[in-house]
Motif scaffolding. Structure first.
Motif, PDB file in Angstrom:
ATOM      1  N   ALA A 286      -2.337   4.665   4.514  1.00 47.82           N
ATOM      2  CA  ALA A 286      -2.262   6.113   4.313  1.00 47.82           C
ATOM      3  C   ALA A 286      -2.667   6.467   2.895  1.00 47.82           C
ATOM      4  O   ALA A 286      -2.613   5.631   1.988  1.00 47.82           O
ATOM      5  CB  ALA A 286      -0.843   6.602   4.585  1.00 47.82           C
ATOM      6  N   GLN A 287      -3.039   7.724   2.741  1.00 49.24           N
ATOM      7  CA  GLN A 287      -3.340   8.234   1.407  1.00 49.24           C
ATOM      8  C   GLN A 287      -2.061   8.713   0.735  1.00 49.24           C
ATOM      9  O   GLN A 287      -1.959   8.712  -0.476  1.00 49.24           O
ATOM     10  CB  GLN A 287      -4.344   9.390   1.510  1.00 49.24           C
TER      11      GLN A 287
ATOM     12  N   LEU B 169       2.080  -5.851  -1.515  1.00 48.83           N
ATOM     13  CA  LEU B 169       0.831  -5.978  -2.267  1.00 48.83           C
ATOM     14  C   LEU B 169       0.075  -4.665  -2.422  1.00 48.83           C
ATOM     15  O   LEU B 169      -0.054  -3.902  -1.468  1.00 48.83           O
ATOM     16  CB  LEU B 169      -0.086  -6.974  -1.568  1.00 48.83           C
ATOM     17  N   GLU B 170      -0.418  -4.464  -3.620  1.00 50.35           N
ATOM     18  CA  GLU B 170      -1.415  -3.426  -3.865  1.00 50.35           C
ATOM     19  C   GLU B 170      -2.707  -4.013  -3.276  1.00 50.35           C
ATOM     20  O   GLU B 170      -3.062  -5.148  -3.586  1.00 50.35           O
ATOM     21  CB  GLU B 170      -1.501  -3.206  -5.390  1.00 50.35           C
ATOM     22  N   SER B 171      -3.392  -3.259  -2.430  1.00 47.82           N
ATOM     23  CA  SER B 171      -4.479  -3.912  -1.690  1.00 47.82           C
ATOM     24  C   SER B 171      -5.655  -4.299  -2.576  1.00 47.82           C
ATOM     25  O   SER B 171      -6.429  -5.184  -2.234  1.00 47.82           O
ATOM     26  CB  SER B 171      -4.920  -3.065  -0.504  1.00 47.82           C
TER      27      SER B 171
ATOM     28  N   GLY C 119       0.811  -1.214   0.000  1.00 42.45           N
ATOM     29  CA  GLY C 119       0.000   0.000   0.000  1.00 42.45           C
ATOM     30  C   GLY C 119       0.839   1.256   0.000  1.00 42.45           C
ATOM     31  O   GLY C 119       2.063   1.229   0.203  1.00 42.45           O
ATOM     32  N   THR C 120       0.149   2.360  -0.187  1.00 40.62           N
ATOM     33  CA  THR C 120       0.791   3.657  -0.359  1.00 40.62           C
ATOM     34  C   THR C 120       1.675   4.053   0.812  1.00 40.62           C
ATOM     35  O   THR C 120       2.704   4.700   0.628  1.00 40.62           O
ATOM     36  CB  THR C 120      -0.317   4.728  -0.557  1.00 40.62           C
TER      37      THR C 120
ATOM     38  N   GLY D 126      -2.628  -1.266   2.299  1.00 43.45           N
ATOM     39  CA  GLY D 126      -3.234  -0.320   1.366  1.00 43.45           C
ATOM     40  C   GLY D 126      -4.643   0.018   1.821  1.00 43.45           C
ATOM     41  O   GLY D 126      -5.307  -0.802   2.449  1.00 43.45           O
ATOM     42  N   THR D 127      -5.090   1.220   1.498  1.00 37.37           N
ATOM     43  CA  THR D 127      -6.387   1.646   2.054  1.00 37.37           C
ATOM     44  C   THR D 127      -7.586   1.049   1.310  1.00 37.37           C
ATOM     45  O   THR D 127      -8.665   0.953   1.880  1.00 37.37           O
ATOM     46  CB  THR D 127      -6.512   3.179   1.994  1.00 37.37           C
ATOM     47  N   ASP D 128      -7.374   0.659   0.040  1.00 32.83           N
ATOM     48  CA  ASP D 128      -8.537   0.272  -0.762  1.00 32.83           C
ATOM     49  C   ASP D 128      -9.325  -0.895  -0.170  1.00 32.83           C
ATOM     50  O   ASP D 128     -10.555  -0.867  -0.139  1.00 32.83           O
ATOM     51  CB  ASP D 128      -8.106  -0.056  -2.196  1.00 32.83           C
TER      52      ASP D 128
END
Ligand code: ASN
Length: 605
Positions: free
Chosen positions: A148-149, A89-91, A22-23, A121-123
């Motif tokens: 986080a964003q 990982l990209e969520s 994640g970001t 990641g926030t998604d």
């Protein structure tokens, strides 16, 4: 909670950070695009003074840990380490196997840390938090998920605050829940959802107020914390039912779309209906599709498409669904409904009717079934507050914190669990500690009130809480030789926190005083009776030297190697010989023969 001292005035706690992706941990490449770089987060964190203080880390036993600088208002110093997923990982790409990996990582390290932080990641963060809430059964430590964003390393970022807040909560508060810390608020994980894609307040909990807020002060609403009602040890439940789906109703939906969602091998569906649970019940084709699926034992849970509010049984159309066998999901979020279905459906010990019943219960505080009778108006505290003409919330809060611990202590002294239960109802936090850091559980163990010990433990009171003198409830039970309480504490995760050298010193002192019963209590609690002190001498060496045959008799069966030598090269028998303790020499010879029979190669020189 804390495990030791880091050379400063604060006790330390250990937090295990798991960076999933994640970001939050990303950096910008030359083209300004955010990317993850493996093994970079920890390196960079070490260079950020607000995230790591090397001077403090150097004073600890494990210098490789990162250390959070002192934070005012936080009782403990947080030491942490960090592992990361490979690949990061990209969520939006995550799924069941990733939730299982996260749960495994927590499970693997559960006993070695006071709390956990998951950087995510926030998604799909709310999905992971909800899933983990169910998978981590009988959780007794905080697991705080955050993201986080904007990355931690950017000049303008929510990442740093979220990271630090999550660490502080995980290391300082015994909240036995999967939590989400985001935008300065602490939420119950299985109540969260992502509501905003560009605000720093991306994650929210629409149907439950935050459990805490971090502003100038850290405020935790202890009354809101969901504490377990049983005395089972922590366990992992990793098998999840993957054949679950989310079906959002929309005007004009066709029966074939519904049938596609409900057909084999699907086992559970979260039906997202309108408003308070309304569905086009006049559409017989849709009702047939539902009826047919329910007949095949598919579990269908009705939740609302609205982000706040709940599905009730009062609406006419909701009632029609209920008659069909659709389960009201009350105020479950879509994430929690999905996670709960995947969890409940994977339980082999429950049949379908039981699974349906369990879906209606609040397992982790994920739903509100009906309005709980509020005792606020005429409750005890209100009564006293009125009598004392208190008006502000702060005054009342202060009164609660003096008033309740005393009442809880008196209930424990009387061994009155009904009173404890009433006090809990009235908002007393049974896990509170007094100014010496002692909890009601310390007292119950000291007084040998087994019923209160069980009640407090089953109410989620932390078993390894340390008082100002680094004593835990287990120490109280040892010092009163209460073996039954020792066993209950151990069964519920209590561990002896004393360093081996401290244990060895204590054993020596007990040997000198001939305290065999206390030694047995100590052993039951997990102490190793064969530990050597700084001179390499064990309790057996001292007992032989002092000629205490009762202690020698007790110790010998616990020594696989009674020939152990101290720094002077002396074995216990050498001391017995030097001091001319004939009876003890006989005992040692007898043990020698026993061991020789078991293993002919072993011998006293
Ligand atoms: N796409 C990112 C993720 O969920 C978003 C974020 O972390 N802010 O992995």
């Amino acid at each position: 909670m804390p495990a030791g001292k880091c050379g400063c005035t604060k006790y330390e706690t250990r937090v295990h950070v798991i960076y999933v992706g994640g970001t939050i941990g990303m950096i910008r490449n030359e083209s300004g695009v955010l990317t993850t770089v493996p093994k970079m987060l920890e390196k960079k964190l070490r260079d950020i003074p607000s995230c790591h203080d090397q001077t403090v880390a150097n004073k600890t036993d494990e210098k490789c840990l990162l250390a959070l600088p002192a934070v005012s208002g936080a009782p403990y110093r947080v030491l942490y380490d960090l592992v990361e997923f490979d690949p990061l990982l990209e969520s939006s790409c995550m799924g069941f196997s990733d939730w299982q990996r996260m749960a495994h990582e927590v499970g693997k390290k559960y006993n070695s840390y006071d709390g956990f932080v998951i950087l995510h990641g926030t998604d799909t963060l709310a999905y992971s938090a909800s899933m983990l809430a169910f998978m981590l059964e009988n959780l007794n430590k905080p697991v705080v998920v955050t993201g986080a964003q904007l990355p931690i390393f950017e000049a303008r970022s929510d990442g740093r605050d979220n990271f630090l807040g999550a660490l502080l909560v995980a290391g300082n508060y015994n909240i036995p829940e999967v939590l989400v810390f985001f935008g300065n608020k602490l939420f119950r994980g299985c109540r969260t959802t992502k509501l905003n894609s560009d605000s720093f307040h991306a994650i929210d909990s629409p149907n439950l107020p935050p459990l805490g807020r971090v502003g100038v002060n850290i405020e935790i609403n202890s009354r809101q914390i969901f504490r377990p009602c049983n005395v089972k040890p922590f366990s992992l439940h990793c098998a999840l039912e993957k054949n679950v789906a989310l079906l959002r109703i929309y005007p004009g939906i066709t029966a074939s779309v519904m049938q596609a969602f409900l057909k084999e091998p699907i086992k559970g569906v979260v039906l997202q209906t309108y408003g308070a649970g309304n569905f086009p019940v006049g559409r017989e084709d849709l009702m047939d599709a539902l009826r047919e699926a329910i007949h095949r034992c598919v579990i269908i849970v009705n939740i609302s498409q609205c982000s706040a509010g709940m599905v009730t049984n009062t609406s006419e159309t909701g009632n029609e669904l209920l008659k069909l066998g659709v389960i009201p999901g009350y105020d479950l979020t879509q994430e929690a409904a999905f996670a709960k279905l995947a969890y409940v459906l994977s339980k082999p010990e429950w049949d379908v009717p039981n699974k349906k019943k369990v879906m209606l219960l609040s397992l982790r505080g994920e739903l509100t079934t009906n309005k709980v009778a509020k005792i606020n108006d005429i409750d005890l505290i209100e009564g006293v507050a009125r009598t004392l003409h208190m008006s502000t919330a702060v005054e009342k809060q202060q009164m609660c914190s003096t008033f309740y611990p005393a009442l809880v202590a008196s209930a424990v002294t009387e061994g009155d669990t009904h009173k404890l239960s009433d006090l809990k109802q009235y908002g007393a936090n049974l896990c509170d500690t007094n100014c010496d850091g002692r909890s009601a559980l310390h007292l119950a163990c000291f007084l040998g009130k087994m019923n209160c010990v069980c009640f407090l433990v089953s109410s989620g009171c932390p078993v390894n809480v340390h008082d100002r003198f680094n004593r835990t409830p287990l120490h109280e039970a040892i010092d009163t030789d209460n073996h039954e309480i020792i066993k209950v504490l151990l069964k519920n995760g209590a561990t002896l926190n004393d360093q081996p050298l401290v244990q060895a010193e204590l054993l020596r002192a007990l040997t000198e005083r001939g305290k065999v019963k206390r030694m047995e209590s100590f052993r039951l609690a997990g102490a190793d009776l064969t530990l050597a002190d700084r001179t390499g001498r064990t309790a057996l060496h001292y007992a032989c030297q002092l000629g205490n045959h009762e202690v020698v008799d007790y110790l010998l069966p616990h020594y696989e190697n009674p020939y152990v030598k101290d720094e002077l090269g002396m074995a216990p028998i050498d001391y017995a010989k030097a001091a001319n303790h004939a009876h003890i020499i006989t005992l040692l010879r007898f043990r020698e023969n026993e061991l020789a029979e078991q293993d002919p190669c072993a011998c006293l020189n």
